[in-house]
Design a protein around this motif. Sequence first.
Motif, PDB file in Angstrom:
ATOM      1  N   ALA A   1       2.355  -3.838   0.103  1.00 24.94           N
ATOM      2  CA  ALA A   1       0.906  -3.810  -0.102  1.00 24.94           C
ATOM      3  C   ALA A   1       0.502  -2.606  -0.945  1.00 24.94           C
ATOM      4  CB  ALA A   1       0.192  -3.776   1.251  1.00 24.94           C
TER       5      ALA A   1
ATOM      6  N   GLY B   1      -0.673  -2.971  -4.758  1.00 24.63           N
ATOM      7  CA  GLY B   1      -2.068  -2.586  -4.951  1.00 24.63           C
ATOM      8  C   GLY B   1      -2.246  -1.625  -6.113  1.00 24.63           C
TER       9      GLY B   1
ATOM     10  N   MET C   1      -3.658  -8.286   1.160  1.00 29.03           N
ATOM     11  CA  MET C   1      -4.376  -7.013   1.140  1.00 29.03           C
ATOM     12  C   MET C   1      -4.351  -6.395  -0.249  1.00 29.03           C
ATOM     13  SD  MET C   1      -3.694  -3.626   3.512  1.00 29.03           S
ATOM     14  CE  MET C   1      -4.230  -4.460   5.007  1.00 29.03           C
ATOM     15  N   ALA C   2      -3.189  -6.404  -0.900  1.00 31.44           N
ATOM     16  CA  ALA C   2      -3.059  -5.784  -2.216  1.00 31.44           C
ATOM     17  C   ALA C   2      -3.859  -6.526  -3.271  1.00 31.44           C
ATOM     18  CB  ALA C   2      -1.586  -5.739  -2.629  1.00 31.44           C
TER      19      ALA C   2
ATOM     20  N   THR D   1      -6.399  -0.161   0.028  1.00 31.41           N
ATOM     21  CA  THR D   1      -5.129  -0.723   0.473  1.00 31.41           C
ATOM     22  C   THR D   1      -4.228   0.352   1.054  1.00 31.41           C
ATOM     23  OG1 THR D   1      -5.223  -2.501  -1.165  1.00 31.41           O
ATOM     24  CG2 THR D   1      -3.059  -1.957  -0.271  1.00 31.41           C
TER      25      THR D   1
ATOM     26  N   ALA E   1      -3.342  -0.102   4.877  1.00 35.53           N
ATOM     27  CA  ALA E   1      -1.949  -0.446   5.181  1.00 35.53           C
ATOM     28  C   ALA E   1      -1.312   0.593   6.104  1.00 35.53           C
ATOM     29  CB  ALA E   1      -1.142  -0.560   3.887  1.00 35.53           C
TER      30      ALA E   1
END
Length: 255
Positions: free
Chosen positions: A86, A90, A166-167, A175, A179
């Motif tokens: 992530a 990101g 998420m990324a 992120t 994370a």
Amino acid sequence: MSAGTYTPRPGAAPLPRMIGAQAALETRMLLRNGEQLLLTVIIPTLLLVLFSAVDIVDTGAGRSVDFLAPGILALAVMSTAFTGQAIGTGFERRYGVLKRLGASPLPRWGLMTAKTLSVLVTEVLQVVLLTAIAFALGWSPHGSPFAVLLLLVLGTAAFSGLGLLMAGTLKAEATLAAANLVFLLLLVGGGVIVPLDRFPEAVQSVLGLLPIAALSDGLRGVLQHGASMPWRDLGILAVWAVLGLGAAAKFFRWE
């Protein structure tokens, strides 16, 4: 020597070669990143050694390492497939790396395949290292290797989907914070080090549905108690994998 011996042959390389080259590059970048190395290798190793050697948490009957080793293996999968992927993806998205790679001959699904292969290679290295350390600490695993492999694959798919989601939807800084926060929360409340039965009964059923809890409990059931196939945990991981990968495919933004 014919006239066409040195004639250029422009064009993309075969797709498997492109994916392999990108996967090798992703793996080298991951292993050269000090912060990622700390997250994926050093922290799980320290936790395994510390909590196995020092009686900090009551892990029930038997040796601490027999309870801890499966949970630490689950933590290693989460740290690589979710947290590390992530954060790395990101920032690649923020700096425009993904946009440029998306315009290359390597298709976008091929790029994601290469990232997944990189995660799997890193996890193999993690599992080998942590297993060797656990054996040195007196670990005696049981159960079916196929069940363990299936749990690890489904766990990787579940965490990879959530990490890419998420990324691909949050800003890089968000992120990074989210994370790491999720990593810490799941480390404490996911049954990795602290058994779920130490939590209030009202929250145990909810915590048991988390992917890290399903993975750690499934691995523990097989490796510590010799269970043949933890279907409930496999089912939970499969649901998370489908939901995470599906949402990532739908909502991921390349720019």
